[in-house]
Structure formats: C-alpha cells, structure tokens
Design a protein around this motif. Structure first.
Motif, short mmCIF file in Angstrom:
data_model
loop_
_atom_site.label_atom_id
_atom_site.label_comp_id
_atom_site.label_asym_id
_atom_site.label_seq_id
_atom_site.Cartn_x
_atom_site.Cartn_y
_atom_site.Cartn_z
N VAL A 228 -4.88 0.19 -5.74
CA VAL A 228 -5.67 0.69 -4.60
C VAL A 228 -4.82 1.45 -3.71
N GLY A 229 -3.76 0.92 -3.50
CA GLY A 229 -2.82 1.31 -2.41
C GLY A 229 -2.26 2.96 -2.83
N VAL A 230 -1.66 3.01 -4.18
CA VAL A 230 -1.51 4.40 -4.73
C VAL A 230 -2.62 5.33 -4.41
N THR A 231 -3.57 4.94 -4.87
CA THR A 231 -4.76 5.76 -4.94
C THR A 231 -5.07 6.46 -3.59
N ILE A 232 -5.24 5.48 -2.41
CA ILE A 232 -5.40 5.72 -1.06
C ILE A 232 -4.28 6.91 -0.50
N THR A 233 -3.07 6.27 -0.95
CA THR A 233 -1.89 6.76 -0.17
C THR A 233 -1.99 8.18 -0.70
N LEU B 229 0.92 -1.18 0.05
CA LEU B 229 0.16 0.05 0.07
C LEU B 229 0.83 1.23 0.00
N ALA B 230 1.92 1.46 0.52
CA ALA B 230 3.06 2.34 0.78
C ALA B 230 3.61 2.65 -0.72
N GLY B 231 3.87 1.57 -1.39
CA GLY B 231 4.64 1.65 -2.57
C GLY B 231 6.05 1.34 -2.36
N VAL B 232 6.56 0.95 -1.21
CA VAL B 232 7.82 0.68 -0.84
C VAL B 232 8.40 -0.58 -1.67
N GLY B 233 8.04 -1.36 -1.57
CA GLY B 233 8.39 -2.80 -2.41
C GLY B 233 9.79 -3.14 -2.00
N TYR B 234 9.88 -3.64 -0.78
CA TYR B 234 11.14 -3.89 -0.42
C TYR B 234 11.36 -5.51 -0.81
N GLY B 235 10.35 -6.07 -0.97
CA GLY B 235 10.44 -7.79 -1.55
C GLY B 235 9.52 -8.47 -1.29
N GLU B 236 8.89 -9.42 -1.99
CA GLU B 236 7.54 -9.97 -1.34
C GLU B 236 7.96 -11.12 -0.45
#
Length: 341
Positions: free
Chosen positions: A73-78, A46-53
């Motif tokens: 959805v996370g990008v929009t909400i953030t 949701l935060a768009g950080v993307g450290y790894g799955e």
C-alpha cells in the motif's frame, strides 16, 4: 482546482494509511512497542526506505503479513502522492495561488473604482470600454471559463477579477464595493440583478448603479430598489437599427470613435470642483479647444434638472461650482482636463 483537490485527497489518504499502520504495529507488536517505534516503522515502510525493522516481525507471522500489506500500500500511495505534487508544481497551481493573493492585495488597495458583475456579452463590452478608457475596475464572475475567453480574445493586461457569486455580499465586499464609485450589473437574470442592486445600495449609499434589464417590468423595480439607470439591450438594439437606417454617417462616425485603436475619442463629462481655478471664468478664458484639444458640446448647471442641458454653449458662459461640461475629445486629454477642473 482539480489538481488542488487531487493533492488534498492524496495527503488525506497518506495520513489515513499512516494512522492505520501505526495502530497496526502497536496492536500486533505487543505491549513493548512504543508509539514512536510504531510511527518510525510506519514512515520507513511507507516511504520504502527500509533502514531496518525497529519492530521485530520475525517471530510474529501476523505482524509480518501486516507489514507486507503496508509495504504494498505504501508504494502505491507514495507514487500517487509524488505524482500529485509534481503535477501541482509543474502546472503552476502554487504560482497561481501566490498570483491570486497579489491580485487580491491590488483589489484591496483600489478606491473610486468600478465593479462589473457578470461577464456575458453585455459585461464583456462594458469591460472592454473601461479598459480602453483607462478606468480602474474589478470583475465579479461565477465561471472561470468566461474570464479565460476574455483573456484569449483581448489583450487585457493586469485584469482584476474575482470568481464568485455576485449575489453574495462577501464576494462584493472582496471586490471593494464599499470603496467603489460605480457598479455595472450585467447578469443574465433580472431577478439576480435586482438582488444585487438592493444589497449594494445598502452597502454603499453613494455608489452609482447601472443595471442590465431584459424585462421592462423589472426596470421600475430596479430604479425603486436603488439603481440610477437601467439599460435594455433590446431597446438599445432597436434604436441602433433605426439610426443605421436614418443617419448612417452619424452611426459610422460614432462607431469609429469606439472602434479606432490608435485614438480613443469619447464624449465625456467633466465636473467642476468647488476649489477649481475655473470657477468664475468663461469658456473663452478656459479655451478648451486650444488648451486641451476638446470640443464643448453642452453644459449642465448644478441647479438644473436631470435632463436640463444647455447645448452648444457660447464662449461667454461663466463656469460655476458643480457645473458639468459635456465635451468630446481624446481620453488622454480628458484625464488631464479632469485633474485641472
């Protein structure tokens, strides 16, 4: 208020999407996915950080589709949450919250003040007079717009007010009605004014209540309910028109007293306390004209009736405990003479 509501909606929406994301990762990820892993996956996605799955989606097409949905959805909400928080900070909502708390603290420290209910035209003139004479007061008004209009047209520094319904006993308690010396009831509806009178008289039996009354039929009801006095704007307006016709110079002088900005001349009352050094002395010995720059106009003895005044008292008059002196002079001199009386 609109910004605060928008921020609350944004936070609720963010928490809802986070909860659904965690539930989706737990359900689609399989039994080996823990709650902490699902929560961590939801937060970084949701935060768009993307450290790894943390939760592997490479072998689970349904989970990968779900993850793409969470990303979108996370990008929009953030973006929505950050814009709401920024607007909340930039437009001073947080500052306003702390300012309101400080103002409420100041109201809670007031004693022997006056409460004005209703900020229509009648209430506005009452507030302006209280401000000019340096009298502590608190306004109770339903609409924030009326407060803003008053602040825009008048320099009322440190104005104390409460936004709320004056017919609500909790709002009156917040205004310190139990500690107040007087109440001005100036709502537009006589029925509402009558309700406030009944409530306040029960909350503070010693308070003086002056109420606005449009319909003459309500005047007697208000007096029976506990009001000390009622004022009819139409009655006062008629008397003013007649006075303008019959005694224009007197009216002009009285207007000058009220409208002059450099000085605040007023006809005021001074009550002589039980421990006052004035008790037993004559008006000549006190010498209000020389010592205080005040002109005595009338006196009322404690034993006299409500309308029994001694007009133009002689200098030989002896001051008694509880006597009321009616004088004319500047407000600053009046404050000084009240402290000594």
């Amino acid at each position: 208020m609109e910004l605060r509501r928008r921020l609350i909606y944004a936070v609720i929406l963010l928490l809802t999407v986070t909860t659904l994301s965690v539930a989706g990762y737990l359900w689609l990820g399989g039994p080996h996915v823990t709650f902490l892993q699902a929560l961590y996956m939801a937060v970084i996605t949701l935060a768009g950080v993307g450290y790894g799955e943390i939760v592997d989606t490479s072998h689970n097409p349904m989970l990968r589709v779900f993850n793409m949905f969470v990303v979108l959805v996370g990008v929009t909400i953030t973006v929505y949450v950050f814009s709401s928080v920024t607007a909340f900070l930039v437009e001073g909502e947080i500052t306003n919250i702390f300012w309101r708390r400080r103002m409420q603290k100041r109201i809670s420290e007031l004693k022997d003040h006056y409460v004005v209910c209703g900020l229509g035209m009648t209430g506005r003139y009452a507030v302006e007079e209280l401000q000019k004479t340096g009298t502590p007061f608190v306004i109770v008004e339903t609409h924030q717009e009326n407060i803003q209009k008053l602040l825009e047209h008048k320099d009322l520094s440190n104005l104390l007010y409460i936004i709320g319904d004056a017919t609500d006993d909790e709002v009156l308690t917040e205004a310190g009605i139990s500690r107040a010396r007087g109440l001005i009831v100036a709502l537009s509806a006589d029925k509402d004014n009558l309700v406030i009178i009944v409530m306040v008289r029960q909350m503070n039996p010693k308070i003086r209540i002056v109420a606005r009354c449009t319909d003459p039929k309500f005047s007697e009801k208000m007096l029976k309910a506990g009001a000390n006095s009622t004022v009819s704007p139409t009655h006062i307006g008629g008397l003013r028109m007649a006075s303008e016709m019959l005694r224009p110079h007197v009216v002009s002088f009285l207007d000058l007293m009220l409208k002059e900005q450099s000085r605040t001349l007023r006809v005021e009352e001074v009550e002589v306390g039980g421990a006052s050094p004035w008790v037993g002395k004559t008006l000549a010995q006190i010498d209000l004209r020389t010592a205080y720059n005040l002109l005595p106009m009338a006196v009322k003895r404690p034993s006299a009736g409500d309308n029994n005044y001694h007009v133009n008292p002689p200098d030989s008059l002896t001051i008694e405990k509880g006597m009321i002196l009616i004088v004319i002079g500047d407000v600053k001199d009046l404050h000084r003479v009240r402290q000594e009386a």
